[in-house]
Design an enzyme around this catalytic site. Structure first.
Site, PDB file in Angstrom:
ATOM      1  N   HIS A 248      34.920  46.683  51.508  1.00 39.50           N
ATOM      2  CA  HIS A 248      34.605  45.261  51.295  1.00 39.50           C
ATOM      3  C   HIS A 248      35.879  44.527  50.917  1.00 39.50           C
ATOM      4  O   HIS A 248      36.878  45.140  50.536  1.00 39.50           O
ATOM      5  CB  HIS A 248      33.575  45.098  50.159  1.00 39.50           C
TER       6      HIS A 248
ATOM      7  N   ASP B 278      37.058  41.320  48.239  1.00 41.00           N
ATOM      8  CA  ASP B 278      36.538  40.640  47.045  1.00 41.00           C
ATOM      9  C   ASP B 278      36.389  39.147  47.321  1.00 41.00           C
ATOM     10  O   ASP B 278      37.264  38.543  47.938  1.00 41.00           O
ATOM     11  CB  ASP B 278      37.487  40.844  45.858  1.00 41.00           C
TER      12      ASP B 278
ATOM     13  N   HIS C 154      39.014  47.161  51.014  1.00 45.54           N
ATOM     14  CA  HIS C 154      39.230  48.361  50.202  1.00 45.54           C
ATOM     15  C   HIS C 154      37.916  49.079  49.940  1.00 45.54           C
ATOM     16  O   HIS C 154      36.830  48.525  50.147  1.00 45.54           O
ATOM     17  CB  HIS C 154      39.935  48.009  48.882  1.00 45.54           C
TER      18      HIS C 154
END
Length: 331
Positions: A217, A219, A273
């Site tokens: 995903h 952030d 990440h």
């Protein structure tokens, strides 16, 4: 609603993972190993200013991720932060449950385990504790752990350091865009910027090659500043593969988030990440998300847009962005 905690599952000394944790073959760590011999950017804040601007802008553009050292946060404070977080997760289950959150009803702060909406979705091997640290007007101390008793004092001290480092990083990244140093901070809400703490706890996992602590995903924050314990697991996407982030004591891990990618019109990259888990040892991380207030309107900075560089992103409130991200809608 009764939520099954990963920590409780792990205490049962399972030999095999329950099926809801087993990732599809193309996502499993055993089939998506990290690239050997590649290391992430490491930036010392003690170097000359012009070099700092250049290095940080390059890392944010090419990786969307970097480690910083010489940041001025004392090792003692980082140790104390990790101690109070560890102590919370060592409390009896019923004490932890007193802080249970309920994201489905909009109650995000507190003790949580990510639930899934349907059977196809897989569950991540992680429990967490989440709360706001700033601005003071938005902080609800009732949701902060009462035990250990030093949690509040330590976390407030750490928040001051996070605000200081955030100011420095945003100034450097503004200058890296050729802008006045206060531009990014003021675009994100200035003194109304929200700072959120999320303590992630990944218990030992019986089959770590089949599971993920956190799935791939980006952030939704502007920046994420993270310190892990010494159990590795974080990986970032680069060169069409995963790159492992090695543990470096006292370093601060900085992720560029979606809001900085939008403001910079794509010059800075929001890093994809994921987090792996460990068979023998508990992994923990303390992630601090720096976000605009919900009413802030975020879009590419007008000074970065021209005929050669048209706008790549739509402009919307952060509240609208969050809603779309949580519900997996296009932005």
């Amino acid at each position: 609603m009764e939520v099954e905690r990963i920590q409780t599952l792990a205490l049962n000394h399972l030999k095999e993972l329950p099926p809801q944790f087993i990732r599809p073959a193309n996502e499993r760590p055993e089939n998506t190993k990290a690239i050997e011999g590649v290391t992430v950017p490491l930036i010392s804040l003690s170097q000359p200013h012009h070099l700092l601007v250049k290095e940080m802008a390059e890392a944010a553009s090419e990786w969307g991720f970097f480690l910083i050292t010489d940041h001025g946060i004392s090792q003692t404070l980082i140790q104390r932060l990790q101690e109070v977080g560890n102590e919370f997760f060592a409390l009896p289950q019923e004490e932890r449950e007193a802080y249970a959150n309920d994201p489905s009803s909009g109650k995000f702060e507190g003790y949580g385990t990510k639930m899934t909406k349907n059977l196809e979705e897989k569950v991540e091997w992680v429990d967490y504790f989440f709360h706001l640290m700033a601005p003071p007007s938005k902080v609800n101390y009732d949701m902060w752990p009462k035990h250990p008793s030093s949690y509040r004092e330590v976390t407030q001290e750490y928040n001051k350091e996070m605000l200081r480092v955030t100011d420095k990083v945003l100034e450097l990244l503004s200058e890296g865009l050729g802008l006045e140093k206060k531009v990014l901070k003021s675009s994100l809400g200035a003194e109304e910027i929200e700072v959120e703490m999320k303590i992630n706890m990944y218990p030992p996992c019986p089959q770590p090659d089949l599971a993920l602590g956190v799935e791939p995903h980006t952030d939704m924050s502007a920046l994420t500043l993270l310190v892990p314990n010494d159990v590795p697991g974080l990986q970032v996407w680069k060169h069409n593969g995963w790159v492992a982030v090695n543990y470096l004591q006292n370093a601060l891990l900085v992720h560029v988030g979606d809001q900085l990618e939008v403001l910079s019109n794509g010059k800075y990259k929001s890093v994809l990440h994921r987090s792996l888990v460990n068979e023998e040892r508990m992994r923990m991380s303390w992630a601090v998300f720096v976000t605009p207030p919900h009413q802030a309107v975020i879009g590419p900075l007008p000074s970065l847009i021209n005929d050669q560089n048209p706008s790549k992103f739509s402009t919307k409130t952060y509240a609208e962005y969050r809603y779309r991200k949580f519900n997996k809608l296009s932005q």
